[in-house]
Design an enzyme around this catalytic site. Structure first.
Site, PDB file in Angstrom:
ATOM      1  N   GLN A 165       9.614 -57.420 -36.591  1.00 35.06           N
ATOM      2  CA  GLN A 165      10.584 -57.871 -35.594  1.00 35.06           C
ATOM      3  C   GLN A 165      11.169 -56.672 -34.847  1.00 35.06           C
ATOM      4  OE1 GLN A 165      11.125 -61.054 -34.856  1.00 35.06           O
ATOM      5  NE2 GLN A 165      12.531 -60.524 -33.193  1.00 35.06           N
ATOM      6  N   ALA A 186      14.783 -61.774 -30.660  1.00 39.00           N
ATOM      7  CA  ALA A 186      15.926 -61.477 -31.517  1.00 39.00           C
ATOM      8  C   ALA A 186      15.902 -60.027 -31.975  1.00 39.00           C
ATOM      9  CB  ALA A 186      15.896 -62.387 -32.726  1.00 39.00           C
ATOM     10  N   SER A 191      16.445 -62.548 -36.536  1.00 38.64           N
ATOM     11  CA  SER A 191      15.381 -63.482 -36.167  1.00 38.64           C
ATOM     12  C   SER A 191      15.179 -64.584 -37.199  1.00 38.64           C
ATOM     13  CB  SER A 191      14.060 -62.733 -35.993  1.00 38.64           C
ATOM     14  OG  SER A 191      13.006 -63.655 -35.798  1.00 38.64           O
ATOM     15  N   HIS A 193      12.575 -66.092 -37.559  1.00 39.28           N
ATOM     16  CA  HIS A 193      11.225 -65.935 -38.102  1.00 39.28           C
ATOM     17  C   HIS A 193      11.237 -65.178 -39.430  1.00 39.28           C
ATOM     18  CE1 HIS A 193       8.728 -67.657 -34.919  1.00 39.28           C
ATOM     19  NE2 HIS A 193       9.646 -67.218 -34.071  1.00 39.28           N
ATOM     20  N   ASP A 200       6.176 -70.480 -34.188  1.00 38.23           N
ATOM     21  CA  ASP A 200       5.864 -70.667 -32.771  1.00 38.23           C
ATOM     22  C   ASP A 200       4.489 -71.304 -32.691  1.00 38.23           C
ATOM     23  OD1 ASP A 200       8.210 -69.386 -32.062  1.00 38.23           O
ATOM     24  OD2 ASP A 200       7.254 -67.421 -31.848  1.00 38.23           O
ATOM     25  N   GLU A 247      13.035 -72.998 -25.685  1.00 39.00           N
ATOM     26  CA  GLU A 247      11.770 -72.611 -26.322  1.00 39.00           C
ATOM     27  C   GLU A 247      11.142 -73.835 -26.989  1.00 39.00           C
ATOM     28  OE1 GLU A 247      11.878 -69.261 -28.937  1.00 39.00           O
ATOM     29  OE2 GLU A 247      12.722 -67.903 -27.428  1.00 39.00           O
ATOM     30  N   TRP A 249       8.390 -74.341 -27.951  1.00 41.28           N
ATOM     31  CA  TRP A 249       7.331 -73.975 -28.904  1.00 41.28           C
ATOM     32  C   TRP A 249       7.879 -73.473 -30.240  1.00 41.28           C
ATOM     33  CZ3 TRP A 249       8.748 -71.210 -24.563  1.00 41.28           C
ATOM     34  CH2 TRP A 249       9.368 -69.976 -24.796  1.00 41.28           C
ATOM     35  N   HIS A 250       9.175 -73.223 -30.301  1.00 39.55           N
ATOM     36  CA  HIS A 250       9.761 -72.635 -31.513  1.00 39.55           C
ATOM     37  C   HIS A 250      10.328 -73.747 -32.399  1.00 39.55           C
ATOM     38  CE1 HIS A 250      12.091 -69.415 -33.757  1.00 39.55           C
ATOM     39  NE2 HIS A 250      12.809 -70.494 -34.044  1.00 39.55           N
TER      40      HIS A 250
HETATM   41 ZN    ZN Z   1       9.899 -68.247 -32.257  1.00 37.63          ZN
END
Ligand code: ZN
Length: 283
Positions: A165, A186, A191, A193, A200, A247, A249-250
Site C-alpha cells: 500500500q 489510501a 487502507s 485492503h 476490487d 468506487e 468496483w470496491h
Molecule cells: Zn479497493
C-alpha cells in the site's frame, strides 16, 4: 363404498390443511426474523396461526373453521413496534480482526502493520488475490452467482499488505500529487485492503472507473453483493462521508447480517449506519 370413505378423506384433508397452515406459519416467522429486521415484529402476528391444530380432534366433521378465526386476532399485539432486533454492537468496529472493523481516513488500522492470519485464495477464480477465509468463501459464492447470471468478473486485487500500500500510494503521489492521490488511494495504514476484507473487481470494461457501475458485473454486485455479505463501500455521492470517490468496483465483506441491515436501511454507508463521524479527510 364411496360414501363410507368420504369422512376419512375429509379428515385427512383437514389434517393436511392444518399441517400446511403450521408450516406456512413457521416459514413466515422464520422469514421475517432472518431477513427483514425492521419488520421482525410481524412474527408476533403470524404465530397464532399455529393454533388451528386442535381442529384435528374428532369433531372435525362439524363446522368448518371454528378454531382458526377467533384465536388469531385477540391475542396478537396490534401495536407494531419498530425497534429492530439487529444488534449494531455485536462486533468491534476497531479491532482489525473484526468483520465490522471500520477503516477510513479518521480510523487507521491499529496496529498499522496488522496482517490477517487466515489469508486464502478465492476458490473458482483465476486470481492470485487473497482474502480472509470467510471473505474469500463469500467472494467465491458471489462470483459463482454472478457468472451464472451472465455478469462475470475477476478480483484484481484484494489483500494488500502495509508495504505494498505504501509503494502504491507514494507512486500516485509522485505521479499526480498528494491531494489527488488522497481522493482515490489510501495512505499506508488507512487502507481497507489491508484488513483482508476488501476486494476490487473488474471485467475488462470500465476498469477502476465510475462507469463500471453500469456494466453487467457492476450492476449485478450493486444489486446482489449484500446477499453474500458484501457492501459497495464507496457509493456514489458519499465522498464527504467515506472520504473516497464513487468506487463501484470496491467491495467490502462485512457478513450477511450487516450487509442485509445496510441494504434494508435508508443509508448507504457504514459510517452512517453506525452513526460514526463523516471521514472526508485525514485529521
Ligand atoms: Zn479497493
Amino acid at each position: 363404498m364411496r360414501v363410507s370413505h368420504a369422512p376419512v378423506y375429509r379428515r385427512r384433508r383437514r389434517v393436511v390443511l392444518a399441517v400446511l397452515v403450521a408450516i406456512v406459519g413457521l416459514g413466515l416467522g422464520y422469514g421475517t426474523g432472518a431477513l427483514v429486521w425492521p419488520r421482525a415484529e410481524a412474527e408476533a402476528a403470524v404465530t397464532p396461526a399455529k393454533s388451528p391444530t386442535p381442529t384435528e380432534t374428532p369433531e372435525a366433521s362439524s363446522t368448518p373453521t371454528p378454531s382458526a378465526t377467533p384465536a388469531s386476532s385477540p391475542s396478537a399485539s396490534p401495536t407494531p413496534s419498530p425497534s429492530p432486533t439487529f444488534d449494531l454492537t455485536a462486533y468491534s468496529l476497531t479491532d482489525p480482526d473484526s468483520p465490522w472493523v471500520i477503516v477510513n481516513k479518521l480510523n487507521p488500522i491499529d496496529p498499522a502493520e496488522y496482517a490477517p492470519e487466515d489469508l486464502t485464495r478465492i476458490a473458482g477464480m483465476s486470481s492470485a488475490a487473497t482474502m480472509r477465509a470467510e471473505a474469500a468463501a463469500a467472494m467465491s459464492a458471489l462470483h459463482e452467482a454472478a457468472v451464472a447470471a451472465g455478469a462475470p468478473f475477476t478480483v484484481s486485487t484484494a489483500y494488500r499488505d502495509h508495504a505494498t500500500q505504501s509503494s502504491l500510494y507514494y507512486g500516485y503521489v509522485n505521479r499526480s500529487g498528494q491531494a489527488s492521490a488522497d481522493r482515490y488511494s489510501a495512505r499506508p495504514g488507512f487502507s481497507e485492503h489491508q484488513t483482508g476484507l476488501a476486494a476490487d473487481i473488474h471485467n475488462g470494461v470500465c476498469d477502476l472507473k465510475a462507469c463500471f457501475g453500469t456494466t453487467a458485473a457492476g450492476r449485478y454486485v450493486a444489486e446482489h453483493a449484500w446477499e453474500h455479505g458484501f457492501v459497495i463501500r464507496y457509493p456514489e455521492g458519499k465522498q464527504e462521508v467515506t472520504g473516497y470517490i464513487y468506487e463501484p468496483w470496491h467491495l467490502r465483506y462485512v457478513g450477511v447480517e450487516l450487509a442485509t441491515a445496510l441494504h434494508e436501511s435508508d443509508v448507504t454507508t457504514l459510517e452512517e449506519l453506525f452513526g460514526l463521524p463523516a471521514a472526508p479527510d485525514y485529521s
